[in-house]
Write a protein that holds these residues in place. Structure first.
Motif, PDB file in Angstrom:
ATOM      1  N   MET A   1      -7.129  -7.339   4.821  1.00 48.03           N
ATOM      2  CA  MET A   1      -5.759  -6.929   5.121  1.00 48.03           C
ATOM      3  C   MET A   1      -4.904  -6.922   3.853  1.00 48.03           C
ATOM      4  SD  MET A   1      -5.502  -6.268   8.337  1.00 48.03           S
ATOM      5  CE  MET A   1      -3.732  -6.262   8.591  1.00 48.03           C
ATOM      6  N   ALA A   2      -5.062  -7.963   3.047  1.00 42.33           N
ATOM      7  CA  ALA A   2      -4.204  -8.100   1.866  1.00 42.33           C
ATOM      8  C   ALA A   2      -4.446  -6.962   0.889  1.00 42.33           C
ATOM      9  CB  ALA A   2      -4.449  -9.450   1.198  1.00 42.33           C
ATOM     10  N   LEU A   3      -5.735  -6.658   0.635  1.00 46.42           N
ATOM     11  CA  LEU A   3      -6.050  -5.602  -0.335  1.00 46.42           C
ATOM     12  C   LEU A   3      -5.609  -4.240   0.176  1.00 46.42           C
ATOM     13  CD1 LEU A   3      -9.542  -6.829  -1.535  1.00 46.42           C
ATOM     14  CD2 LEU A   3      -7.404  -6.823  -2.832  1.00 46.42           C
ATOM     15  N   ALA A   4      -5.603  -4.074   1.508  1.00 43.46           N
ATOM     16  CA  ALA A   4      -5.226  -2.782   2.073  1.00 43.46           C
ATOM     17  C   ALA A   4      -3.765  -2.443   1.794  1.00 43.46           C
ATOM     18  CB  ALA A   4      -5.498  -2.783   3.577  1.00 43.46           C
ATOM     19  N   ILE A   5      -2.894  -3.454   1.728  1.00 47.77           N
ATOM     20  CA  ILE A   5      -1.479  -3.135   1.502  1.00 47.77           C
ATOM     21  C   ILE A   5      -1.055  -3.350   0.052  1.00 47.77           C
ATOM     22  CG2 ILE A   5      -0.887  -3.697   3.897  1.00 47.77           C
ATOM     23  CD1 ILE A   5       0.582  -6.201   2.684  1.00 47.77           C
ATOM     24  N   ALA A   6      -1.920  -3.954  -0.776  1.00 49.16           N
ATOM     25  CA  ALA A   6      -1.493  -4.322  -2.121  1.00 49.16           C
ATOM     26  C   ALA A   6      -1.700  -3.184  -3.115  1.00 49.16           C
ATOM     27  CB  ALA A   6      -2.263  -5.551  -2.593  1.00 49.16           C
ATOM     28  N   ASN A   7      -0.776  -3.120  -4.105  1.00 47.22           N
ATOM     29  CA  ASN A   7      -0.996  -2.194  -5.213  1.00 47.22           C
ATOM     30  C   ASN A   7      -2.144  -2.694  -6.079  1.00 47.22           C
ATOM     31  OD1 ASN A   7       2.238  -2.440  -4.813  1.00 47.22           O
ATOM     32  ND2 ASN A   7       1.580  -0.322  -5.101  1.00 47.22           N
ATOM     33  N   ARG A   8      -2.079  -3.993  -6.396  1.00 48.54           N
ATOM     34  CA  ARG A   8      -3.119  -4.575  -7.232  1.00 48.54           C
ATOM     35  C   ARG A   8      -3.526  -5.923  -6.663  1.00 48.54           C
ATOM     36  NH1 ARG A   8      -1.808  -6.240 -11.896  1.00 48.54           N
ATOM     37  NH2 ARG A   8       0.416  -6.314 -11.531  1.00 48.54           N
ATOM     38  N   GLY A   9      -4.717  -6.364  -7.052  1.00 43.45           N
ATOM     39  CA  GLY A   9      -5.171  -7.645  -6.557  1.00 43.45           C
ATOM     40  C   GLY A   9      -5.882  -8.452  -7.627  1.00 43.45           C
TER      41      GLY A   9
END
Lengths: 324, 235
Positions: free
Chosen positions: B196-204
């Motif tokens: 979920m986090a990576l799906a909405i993040a610009n960068r990780g």
């Protein structure tokens, strides 16, 4: 069984006066516990120092019962405020010097520091005023000492005595209790104090200076104890270096009885303890031969044990389940 | 200049070396996520940024100003707000009082801020006078985020907003995080729910036992085989 109703009502009046005096001390225990989870065992001695300082200030003003009424009232008010400031300063100072450094230490460390300060303050008191009880400089004009408000003001034909001194206790404690409630629930600083008590890290994240807020709790608790010191000095017309032990223990019991950390609980617990205290001291002997004041501490702690057995969090202990 | 610039940051708990030289940046307007397993140092990173823990070494710059040595309550006034791990709402205060505490740094409570939070989380409106400690975990999470928004932060630190929530709620919360970001708040999101986090993040960034082991765009990390194996339960 014949109940002496007059004596019962008389003892209830004394009990409520004693209870509101204890409430001022109990609030200091409960506020400090609520915010740093420390039983401040030096609190009784902070109260005692307030009583001593009040006696000193009244002595310095040179007021006598023959002085003009306004001057007497002014001197009493000055002594009350000075005692509050003095005790507030001591309580704040103890936190600043000792407890604050031990904030992250195991719980036992600040507790032992508190006991240490209790002894230090008692010894300072002995050095200051000696080991014998001191009497406060007389303030109240002679005519008011045996004065019965119920006879003189209300024209009641009764042997129940309500002295101006009893009324003064209520006149001082009740406004202080209302002011405290207003402060804690309505002001920005009061809300910061409640937030800090509930979650220190979260409070810091809100921008609340946690150390300052804790210091404020010690200041306020100390000021209340100082006021109680002044009142006790005149209500019992004596003060002694040991007085903090008994009052402190009863006040602590009251705070636990009401649910430690809860302000209303401390007040209700104190009134309850005050009434049990006076009934055991003065009334029980009319029902049970041989009963007397020597039983009072046992009765008070008996009540505490009973409440703890059936409601361990105290009468008003508010343990909201905290979900994770 | 990046909004948040962390270089070789070391934090200790007593003798335990929790952060072993973390470096990361967050640019204005981004959603950046820090993913990793339990105990990897995700929360410690956020706690060090917000001043609850102090770093022992390294650089921690917010808009070019060093945050090191500044206590948490002062950092809160600089435009950083945190929704901490485990929600940490004030349990014996009402929802409204909790929101008001969130605005503590601003001095006065702006009614339009409360209206905005209640619009994002309609559920809180129904519970406005309820004691926060009696609410469900999901509701407390909404309140924790809403409380952080009340400070009108430039940078919002979110610590595991999905923890313990049902999948539907998790989706809702992440939608709202995206919405908050669109309204102009930069977000640093710490998560175990990497998908979920990576799906909405610009960068990780991927953190492992106190060290950053991978850094890329959200989309690229989602496709990364090591990430899929370790954090998305594949392989």
């Amino acid at each position: 069984m014949d109940v002496n109703w007059n004596l019962l009502i008389q003892q209830l009046i004394i009990g409520l006066a004693n209870g509101s005096l204890i409430a001022l001390i109990a609030l200091g225990y409960t506020m400090v516990y609520g915010i740093v989870e420390l039983i401040n065992f030096a609190h009784g001695e902070v109260f005692m120092m307030g009583a001593f300082f009040a006696a000193t200030v009244v002595g310095l003003t040179g007021v006598t019962p023959q002085s003009a009424p306004l001057i007497i009232i002014g001197a009493a008010a000055l002594a009350l405020v000075s005692a509050m400031l003095f005790s507030a300063g001591i309580n704040f100072g103890i936190d600043r010097i000792a407890y604050r450094r031990l904030r992250r230490a195991p719980r036992l460390a600040p507790l032992i520091a508190a006991i240490g300060f209790s002894f230090i303050l008692m010894n300072i008191a002995i050095y200051w005023k000696g080991g014998n009880p001191i009497s406060p400089p007389a303030l109240l004009p002679q005519k008011y000492r045996a004065y019965n408000v119920l006879n003189e003001w209300f024209g009641l034909d009764t042997t129940i005595r309500l002295r101006p001194l009893d009324l003064l206790v209520f006149a001082i404690t009740i406004p202080i209790l209302f002011a405290l409630t207003w402060f804690v629930y309505r002001t920005r600083s009061g809300k910061a104090m409640r937030a800090t008590a509930q979650d220190r890290d979260a409070a810091a994240l809100m921008g609340i200076d946690v150390n300052r807020t804790i210091g404020m709790a010690f200041l306020i608790g100390g000021a209340l104890a100082g006021a109680a010191g002044m009142i006790a000095l005149y209500y019992t017309s004596a003060a002694r270096f040991q007085m903090g032990f008994r009052y402190g223990l009863f006040a602590f019991t009251a705070a636990v009885l009401g649910g430690i950390g809860n302000l209303y609980g401390a007040v209700v617990g104190s009134l309850l303890i005050g009434i049990v205290w006076s009934l055991s001291d003065g009334f029980m002997k009319t029902l049970i031969g041989g009963w007397g004041a020597q039983w009072t501490p046992s009765v008070i702690f008996g009540v505490l044990v009973l409440v703890m057995v059936f409601k361990p969090s105290g009468l008003f202990g508010d343990h909201v389940p905290e979900k994770v | 200049m990046a909004m948040l610039e962390i270089t070789d940051l070391h934090t200790y708990y007593g003798n335990i070396h929790a952060l072993k030289g973390i470096s990361l940046t967050v640019e204005q307007g981004e959603i950046v996520t820090l993913i990793g397993s339990n105990g990897a140092g995700k929360s410690t990173t956020l706690r060090t940024i917000s001043g609850l823990n102090q770093a022992r070494n390294g650089e921690l710059l917010f808009n070019g100003l060093s945050l090191r040595g500044i206590p948490a309550h002062k950092i809160a006034t600089m435009g950083i707000a945190q929704s901490p791990e485990g929600r940490r709402v004030f349990p014996r205060m009402s929802v409204l009082e909790n929101l008001e505490m969130g605005a503590f740094v601003r001095g006065t409570v702006d009614q339009s801020d409360i209206a905005r939070v209640l619009e994002l989380f309609p559920r809180l409106k129904e519970r406005i006078d309820q004691k926060a400690g009696t609410m469900s975990g999901g509701e407390q999470q909404m309140l924790a985020i809403g409380r952080a928004l009340m400070a009108r932060p430039n940078l919002l630190l979110l610590d595991e907003p999905s923890m313990g929530l049902s999948p539907i709620l998790v989706e809702q919360i992440f939608d709202i995080v995206t919405e908050i970001n669109k309204q102009g708040t930069t977000v640093l999101l710490v998560e175990q729910n990497a998908l979920m986090a990576l799906a909405i993040a610009n960068r990780g960034y991927v953190i492992q036992t106190g060290e950053i082991v991978l850094a890329d765009t959200g989309a690229a990390l989602l496709k990364n085989e090591a990430v899929r194996k370790a954090y998305l339960g594949e392989g």
